[in-house]
Design a protein around this motif. Structure first.
Motif, PDB file in Angstrom:
ATOM      1  N   GLU A 296     -16.453  50.633  57.311  1.00  0.00           N
ATOM      2  CA  GLU A 296     -16.443  52.041  56.922  1.00  0.00           C
ATOM      3  C   GLU A 296     -17.733  52.375  56.179  1.00  0.00           C
ATOM      4  N   VAL A 297     -18.463  53.351  56.666  1.00  0.00           N
ATOM      5  CA  VAL A 297     -19.707  53.793  56.050  1.00  0.00           C
ATOM      6  C   VAL A 297     -19.533  55.230  55.570  1.00  0.00           C
ATOM      7  N   ASN A 298     -19.400  55.369  54.257  1.00  0.00           N
ATOM      8  CA  ASN A 298     -19.335  56.695  53.650  1.00  0.00           C
ATOM      9  C   ASN A 298     -20.645  57.069  52.984  1.00  0.00           C
ATOM     10  N   GLY A 299     -21.482  56.035  52.738  1.00  0.00           N
ATOM     11  CA  GLY A 299     -22.779  56.263  52.123  1.00  0.00           C
ATOM     12  C   GLY A 299     -23.885  56.256  53.156  1.00  0.00           C
ATOM     13  N   GLU A 300     -24.876  55.326  52.977  1.00  0.00           N
ATOM     14  CA  GLU A 300     -26.029  55.288  53.879  1.00  0.00           C
ATOM     15  C   GLU A 300     -26.389  53.852  54.216  1.00  0.00           C
ATOM     16  N   VAL A 301     -26.733  53.630  55.485  1.00  0.00           N
ATOM     17  CA  VAL A 301     -27.211  52.333  55.958  1.00  0.00           C
ATOM     18  C   VAL A 301     -28.618  52.539  56.503  1.00  0.00           C
ATOM     19  N   ASP A 302     -29.587  51.792  55.954  1.00  0.00           N
ATOM     20  CA  ASP A 302     -30.985  52.003  56.318  1.00  0.00           C
ATOM     21  C   ASP A 302     -31.282  51.606  57.761  1.00  0.00           C
ATOM     22  N   ASN A 303     -30.680  50.506  58.214  1.00  0.00           N
ATOM     23  CA  ASN A 303     -30.964  50.036  59.567  1.00  0.00           C
ATOM     24  C   ASN A 303     -29.742  50.219  60.460  1.00  0.00           C
ATOM     25  N   SER A 304     -29.100  49.117  60.859  1.00  0.00           N
ATOM     26  CA  SER A 304     -28.054  49.193  61.888  1.00  0.00           C
ATOM     27  C   SER A 304     -26.708  48.710  61.375  1.00  0.00           C
ATOM     28  N   VAL A 305     -25.675  49.090  62.120  1.00  0.00           N
ATOM     29  CA  VAL A 305     -24.308  48.642  61.876  1.00  0.00           C
ATOM     30  C   VAL A 305     -23.812  47.945  63.140  1.00  0.00           C
ATOM     31  N   VAL A 306     -23.335  46.704  62.990  1.00  0.00           N
ATOM     32  CA  VAL A 306     -22.764  45.950  64.104  1.00  0.00           C
ATOM     33  C   VAL A 306     -21.352  45.545  63.718  1.00  0.00           C
ATOM     34  N   ALA A 307     -20.376  45.912  64.533  1.00  0.00           N
ATOM     35  CA  ALA A 307     -18.980  45.600  64.245  1.00  0.00           C
ATOM     36  C   ALA A 307     -18.327  45.024  65.491  1.00  0.00           C
TER      37      ALA A 307
ATOM     38  N   GLY B 167     -12.817  40.353  57.503  1.00  0.00           N
ATOM     39  CA  GLY B 167     -12.520  41.142  56.324  1.00  0.00           C
ATOM     40  C   GLY B 167     -13.158  42.513  56.428  1.00  0.00           C
ATOM     41  N   PRO B 168     -12.650  43.507  55.694  1.00  0.00           N
ATOM     42  CA  PRO B 168     -13.195  44.865  55.767  1.00  0.00           C
ATOM     43  C   PRO B 168     -14.462  45.034  54.940  1.00  0.00           C
ATOM     44  N   VAL B 169     -15.284  45.987  55.347  1.00  0.00           N
ATOM     45  CA  VAL B 169     -16.499  46.357  54.626  1.00  0.00           C
ATOM     46  C   VAL B 169     -16.491  47.868  54.418  1.00  0.00           C
ATOM     47  N   THR B 170     -16.697  48.286  53.192  1.00  0.00           N
ATOM     48  CA  THR B 170     -16.800  49.704  52.879  1.00  0.00           C
ATOM     49  C   THR B 170     -18.103  49.953  52.135  1.00  0.00           C
ATOM     50  N   VAL B 171     -18.944  50.824  52.675  1.00  0.00           N
ATOM     51  CA  VAL B 171     -20.226  51.147  52.061  1.00  0.00           C
ATOM     52  C   VAL B 171     -20.152  52.575  51.546  1.00  0.00           C
ATOM     53  N   ASP B 172     -19.916  52.713  50.245  1.00  0.00           N
ATOM     54  CA  ASP B 172     -19.970  54.022  49.605  1.00  0.00           C
ATOM     55  C   ASP B 172     -21.355  54.297  49.023  1.00  0.00           C
ATOM     56  N   GLY B 173     -22.109  53.202  48.802  1.00  0.00           N
ATOM     57  CA  GLY B 173     -23.463  53.332  48.287  1.00  0.00           C
ATOM     58  C   GLY B 173     -24.482  53.242  49.399  1.00  0.00           C
ATOM     59  N   ARG B 174     -25.358  52.214  49.313  1.00  0.00           N
ATOM     60  CA  ARG B 174     -26.428  52.080  50.304  1.00  0.00           C
ATOM     61  C   ARG B 174     -26.622  50.613  50.652  1.00  0.00           C
ATOM     62  N   ALA B 175     -26.842  50.323  51.940  1.00  0.00           N
ATOM     63  CA  ALA B 175     -27.076  48.966  52.411  1.00  0.00           C
ATOM     64  C   ALA B 175     -28.167  48.997  53.467  1.00  0.00           C
ATOM     65  N   ARG B 176     -28.851  47.873  53.618  1.00  0.00           N
ATOM     66  CA  ARG B 176     -29.904  47.811  54.635  1.00  0.00           C
ATOM     67  C   ARG B 176     -29.307  47.569  56.012  1.00  0.00           C
ATOM     68  N   ASP B 177     -28.465  46.523  56.142  1.00  0.00           N
ATOM     69  CA  ASP B 177     -27.780  46.215  57.402  1.00  0.00           C
ATOM     70  C   ASP B 177     -26.330  45.893  57.097  1.00  0.00           C
ATOM     71  N   VAL B 178     -25.441  46.228  58.037  1.00  0.00           N
ATOM     72  CA  VAL B 178     -24.023  45.939  57.889  1.00  0.00           C
ATOM     73  C   VAL B 178     -23.534  45.247  59.157  1.00  0.00           C
ATOM     74  N   VAL B 179     -22.906  44.070  58.980  1.00  0.00           N
ATOM     75  CA  VAL B 179     -22.336  43.324  60.099  1.00  0.00           C
ATOM     76  C   VAL B 179     -20.908  42.954  59.725  1.00  0.00           C
ATOM     77  N   GLY B 180     -19.952  43.310  60.566  1.00  0.00           N
ATOM     78  CA  GLY B 180     -18.563  42.980  60.315  1.00  0.00           C
ATOM     79  C   GLY B 180     -17.878  42.467  61.555  1.00  0.00           C
ATOM     80  N   THR B 181     -17.058  41.423  61.419  1.00  0.00           N
ATOM     81  CA  THR B 181     -16.282  40.896  62.543  1.00  0.00           C
ATOM     82  C   THR B 181     -14.835  40.738  62.107  1.00  0.00           C
ATOM     83  N   GLY B 182     -13.919  41.259  62.896  1.00  0.00           N
ATOM     84  CA  GLY B 182     -12.513  41.079  62.620  1.00  0.00           C
ATOM     85  C   GLY B 182     -11.970  41.909  61.482  1.00  0.00           C
ATOM     86  N   GLY B 183     -12.671  42.937  61.061  1.00  0.00           N
ATOM     87  CA  GLY B 183     -12.199  43.783  59.974  1.00  0.00           C
ATOM     88  C   GLY B 183     -12.776  45.185  60.079  1.00  0.00           C
ATOM     89  N   ARG B 184     -12.200  46.088  59.328  1.00  0.00           N
ATOM     90  CA  ARG B 184     -12.640  47.482  59.351  1.00  0.00           C
ATOM     91  C   ARG B 184     -14.025  47.615  58.727  1.00  0.00           C
TER      92      ARG B 184
END
Length: 354
Positions: free
Chosen positions: A89-100, A70-87
């Motif tokens: 999108e980071v428009n805001g801020e991620v404190d640590n890492s993004v794994v897709a 499924g897709p993930v869209t971060v317009d606000g703020r997140a600590r970590d983002v992990v996504g598999t099999g979906g879009r």
């Protein structure tokens, strides 16, 4: 800023020693997050979705954001983002890492650590404070893009517009080069590759892709995967024997089908069936291994996908052992093929009674 291809990398590998451990650490973090698919409903700051997507609105802050298929869209703020099999999108801020893995990635906001993307296109127009690693997909760096650390592109194209900034080293590696070195590793007894070796990246790439495939199989066919796992645990010897027998007969059967000319389509179907059996068997074998490992760690009710991921990770590490890894790898592949064949043939129950 320095830009180099494969050979200069091998010569100047000490210029970016930390990236390899950060890549492994971030990937293991993604696996750890995957082991906690079902957080309590009261913990609204942890977002987990399976088979669907979600949006972190502007002005909202969350902890771990994990989406499967499924897709993930971060317009606000997140600590970590992990996504598999979906879009992703980071428009805001991620404190640590993004794994897709297996989806499109778009970074127009800010990521304060690393971004790792596998088997999907990546477009960056924002800022990444750490390293950017893209495996098996094209990368586009817009003129406004900023990468504070190293840039690594493996098996994909790089389009860098004027004005894009990379603070560290730029490395491009073709999968063909990694594959050729992997063959050399086999000829030399399959020793452990160095962290700067293309074979290391090739193994990491194949591990991630295998984890995706087996996770998909275990989720779509949970009952069949569980039965194959039971066969692998109850009938290991028979599974191994049938696996070697099927592998031994596959080649001469293919040659005979090709000789008849009319049997060429049947040869294609034969190898398609073998591939399906192999991946189904690997999913079952990984599930069986993962259940035992997680049970030893105190988890008695591990989810099927968590156990499958843990199992494939352990199996991969064992098959990566120097010299013994060759034998272990052949036995694992044969056992997986045999367990699936025995299960699908309906012989597991009869053999268990006998």
């Amino acid at each position: 800023m320095r830009s180099r291809q494969l050979q200069p990398w091998m010569a100047g590998r000490n210029n970016c020693p930390g990236i390899y451990w950060r890549v492994l650490g971030t990937f293991l973090l993604a696996l750890a997050l995957a082991f906690s698919f079902n957080p309590p409903p009261a913990r609204a700051q942890n977002l987990t979705r399976f088979g669907g997507g979600y949006v972190v609105p502007a002005g909202q802050q969350v902890e771990n954001a994990l989406a499967i298929f499924g897709p993930v869209t971060v317009d606000g703020r997140a600590r970590d983002v992990v996504g598999t099999g979906g879009r992703v999108e980071v428009n805001g801020e991620v404190d640590n890492s993004v794994v897709a893995v297996g989806g499109q990635v778009s970074i127009s906001g800010r990521v304060n650590r690393d971004v790792i993307a596998v088997a999907g296109p990546v477009a960056v127009s924002g800022r990444i404070a750490g390293d950017l690693v893209v495996v098996g997909g094209p990368l586009i760096l817009a003129s406004t893009a900023q990468v504070g650390g190293d840039l690594v592109v493996i098996g994909g194209s790089l389009q860098k517009e004027p004005g894009a900034v990379v603070g560290g080293n730029e490395v491009q590696l073709a999968l063909q080069q990694a594959f050729l070195e992997q063959v050399g590793q086999w000829l030399r007894g399959y020793p452990l590759p160095g962290l700067t070796s293309p074979a290391f990246w090739w193994r990491l790439f194949t591990l991630i892709l295998m984890a995706i495939v087996l996770l998909f199989i275990s989720i779509i066919f949970p009952g069949t995967t569980a039965r194959v796992a039971e066969t692998a645990m109850l009938l290991p010897g028979k599974s191994l024997l049938w696996g070697f027998l099927i592998a031994f007969l596959a080649l001469p059967a293919t040659v005979l089908l090709f000789i008849t000319i009319l049997g060429i389509p049947l040869a294609g179907l034969l190898w398609l069936a073998l591939a399906c059996l192999y991946f189904l068997g690997m999913a079952g074998l990984s599930l069986a291994t993962g259940k035992r490992i997680l049970a030893a760690l105190g988890s008695r009710q591990a989810e099927i996908y968590a156990a499958t991921l843990a199992g494939i990770l352990i199996i991969s590490l064992v098959t990566w052992l120097p010299y013994l890894g060759i034998v272990a790898g052949l036995m694992v592949k044969a056992a997986a093929l045999g367990a699936a064949a025995v299960t699908m043939a309906g012989r597991a129950g009869t053999s268990n009674i006998n």
